[in-house]
Write a protein that holds these residues in place. Structure first.
Motif, PDB file in Angstrom:
ATOM      1  N   UNK A  87       0.782  -1.187   0.078  1.00 30.92           N
ATOM      2  CA  UNK A  87       0.186   0.099  -0.184  1.00 30.92           C
ATOM      3  C   UNK A  87       1.140   0.834   0.027  1.00 30.92           C
ATOM      4  N   UNK A  88       1.631   1.523   1.045  1.00 28.29           N
ATOM      5  CA  UNK A  88       3.025   2.040   0.683  1.00 28.29           C
ATOM      6  C   UNK A  88       3.465   2.745  -0.805  1.00 28.29           C
ATOM      7  N   UNK A  89       4.073   1.402  -1.097  1.00 27.15           N
ATOM      8  CA  UNK A  89       4.616   1.645  -2.644  1.00 27.15           C
ATOM      9  C   UNK A  89       3.614   2.346  -3.109  1.00 27.15           C
ATOM     10  N   UNK A  90       2.386   1.880  -3.525  1.00 27.73           N
ATOM     11  CA  UNK A  90       1.511   1.961  -4.336  1.00 27.73           C
ATOM     12  C   UNK A  90       1.471   3.482  -4.179  1.00 27.73           C
ATOM     13  N   UNK A  91       0.942   3.983  -2.604  1.00 30.45           N
ATOM     14  CA  UNK A  91       0.372   5.674  -3.319  1.00 30.45           C
ATOM     15  C   UNK A  91       1.658   6.391  -2.593  1.00 30.45           C
ATOM     16  N   UNK A  92       2.713   6.050  -2.855  1.00 35.92           N
ATOM     17  CA  UNK A  92       3.793   6.499  -3.038  1.00 35.92           C
ATOM     18  C   UNK A  92       4.202   6.917  -4.567  1.00 35.92           C
ATOM     19  N   UNK A  93       3.844   6.196  -5.216  1.00 41.75           N
ATOM     20  CA  UNK A  93       3.622   6.262  -6.959  1.00 41.75           C
ATOM     21  C   UNK A  93       3.033   6.926  -7.415  1.00 41.75           C
ATOM     22  N   UNK A  94       1.617   6.905  -6.746  1.00 41.04           N
ATOM     23  CA  UNK A  94       0.467   7.434  -7.168  1.00 41.04           C
ATOM     24  C   UNK A  94       0.913   8.838  -7.112  1.00 41.04           C
ATOM     25  N   UNK A  95       0.744   9.173  -5.159  1.00 41.61           N
ATOM     26  CA  UNK A  95       1.678  10.727  -5.370  1.00 41.61           C
ATOM     27  C   UNK A  95       2.746  11.168  -5.731  1.00 41.61           C
ATOM     28  N   UNK A  96       3.445  10.846  -6.886  1.00 45.81           N
ATOM     29  CA  UNK A  96       4.478  10.857  -7.613  1.00 45.81           C
ATOM     30  C   UNK A  96       4.270  11.134  -8.918  1.00 45.81           C
ATOM     31  N   UNK A  97       3.000  10.774  -9.309  1.00 43.78           N
ATOM     32  CA  UNK A  97       2.443  10.836 -10.793  1.00 43.78           C
ATOM     33  C   UNK A  97       2.054  12.441 -10.535  1.00 43.78           C
ATOM     34  N   UNK A 145       1.534  12.920   3.489  1.00 46.78           N
ATOM     35  CA  UNK A 145       2.590  12.373   1.665  1.00 46.78           C
ATOM     36  C   UNK A 145       3.976  12.648   1.698  1.00 46.78           C
ATOM     37  N   UNK A 171       4.442   8.826   4.054  1.00 49.71           N
ATOM     38  CA  UNK A 171       4.341   8.237   3.385  1.00 49.71           C
ATOM     39  C   UNK A 171       5.829   7.793   2.333  1.00 49.71           C
ATOM     40  N   UNK A 177       8.614   4.534   2.212  1.00 44.15           N
ATOM     41  CA  UNK A 177       8.475   3.856   0.399  1.00 44.15           C
ATOM     42  C   UNK A 177      10.524   4.032   1.060  1.00 44.15           C
ATOM     43  N   UNK A 194      -1.457  -1.447 -10.011  1.00 41.86           N
ATOM     44  CA  UNK A 194      -0.362  -0.746  -9.273  1.00 41.86           C
ATOM     45  C   UNK A 194       0.535   0.755  -9.638  1.00 41.86           C
ATOM     46  N   UNK A 195      -0.657   1.278 -10.321  1.00 45.23           N
ATOM     47  CA  UNK A 195      -0.027   3.048  -9.967  1.00 45.23           C
ATOM     48  C   UNK A 195       1.026   3.199 -11.184  1.00 45.23           C
ATOM     49  N   UNK A 231      -5.244   3.615   2.523  1.00 48.83           N
ATOM     50  CA  UNK A 231      -4.577   3.860   1.859  1.00 48.83           C
ATOM     51  C   UNK A 231      -4.579   3.445   0.697  1.00 48.83           C
ATOM     52  N   UNK A 232      -5.039   1.976   0.177  1.00 46.95           N
ATOM     53  CA  UNK A 232      -5.252   1.607  -1.000  1.00 46.95           C
ATOM     54  C   UNK A 232      -6.809   2.261  -2.009  1.00 46.95           C
ATOM     55  N   UNK A 241      -5.246   5.612  -2.545  1.00 50.52           N
ATOM     56  CA  UNK A 241      -4.491   5.103  -4.016  1.00 50.52           C
ATOM     57  C   UNK A 241      -4.965   5.101  -5.490  1.00 50.52           C
TER      58      UNK A 241
END
Lengths: 148, 148
Positions: free
Chosen positions: A23-33, B21, B24, B28, B65-66, B142-143, B146
């Motif tokens: 979840x952390x990794x995915x939300x991190x990618x989402x936030x980066x995008x 933010x 996370x 990460x 997976x974003x 968190x999910x 995302x």
DNA sequence: TATTGTTATACTCTATAACTATA
DNA sequence: TATAGTTATAGAGTATAACAATA
């Protein structure tokens, strides 16, 4: 593949550690995008940390943000180049460098906070107060995990 | 710089969105540094997602997976090359590809779960049951963030 | 000797643009 | 036309190794 079935879930099969990790990794990618502003996540966090602590050395920043010193050197170099951070000699140890936020840095931090967090703030506002409370309680726990 | 003062904190000045933010992003990075096994975070998550959902297409995986489709192409190519995922034609749409986990993939997933999560599991075990409960409640939130 | 910070270099991950094949 | 997937290419972010300066 799912054909007209609900959204797939990763969670539920692994334990808490796996679910949290993913979840952390995915939300991190989402936030980066999402991006937001002209500072990357690490750049923003470093500037915020220096401002919040009045002054920090590159080593402290690297430890705090969980990157290696050479990585932080690049981040700091960028922020100094943009006149957001200022270098000064350490009062007692000439190996070290003392970083402080410039007026421009503090101003930018204030201005961009809302913009940068716009997407996430909006998503948070759509949650129930209870869910926000859970996240509010989770943040210091996540911090503690990072520090370990 | 801090001289014999407590660890610096970023949180407390920004609102929930900024604190979350930054937390996370930092956790990460911390998790990435820990590594664990021979699969990257996205590779592991993709394999776990396919296994959990029985079968998924690359597009579904990318959305889940974003990451963008070309990024997932690389992840999938690696997993197929390692004989962890298998490609099959879609039954009705010849544009699509159906991915399923191989026996080797499922076995590796089982074997590596504990190893991969060892560091985080240990950290979680050091928390209070209450703190773990907060994280357990936070994961689905968190999910949801995302997915937005 | 150990530590701070930097430089040089390379790797990992992800992205955009453009293409093919199919719907 | 629109969508799934891929290829080619580029960018961002971070890492390791080696170095200089200082403790």
């Amino acid at each position: 593949m799912r054909m007209n079935s609900p959204a797939p879930q990763v969670t539920g099969r692994g334990g808490l550690a796996e679910d949290l990790h993913i979840s952390i990794a995915r939300l991190s990618r989402r936030l980066r995008r999402q991006g937001g502003g002209d500072l990357s996540a690490t750049q923003f966090a470093a500037l915020a940390a220096v401002d919040c602590n009045e002054a920090m050395t590159p080593r402290e920043l690297a430890d705090h943000e969980k990157v290696r010193p050479p990585s932080m050197t690049r981040v700091v170099a960028f922020l100094v180049d943009q006149d957001l951070l200022r270098r000064a000699p350490h009062p007692t140890d000439r190996r070290q460098v003392v970083l402080t936020a410039t007026d421009k840095g503090r101003t930018l931090l204030t201005e961009r906070r809302a913009l940068r967090q716009a997407w996430l703030s909006q998503r948070l506002s759509e949650l129930t107060p209870d869910a926000r409370a859970v996240l509010g309680r989770a943040v210091p726990i996540l911090e503690r995990l990072s520090r370990a």
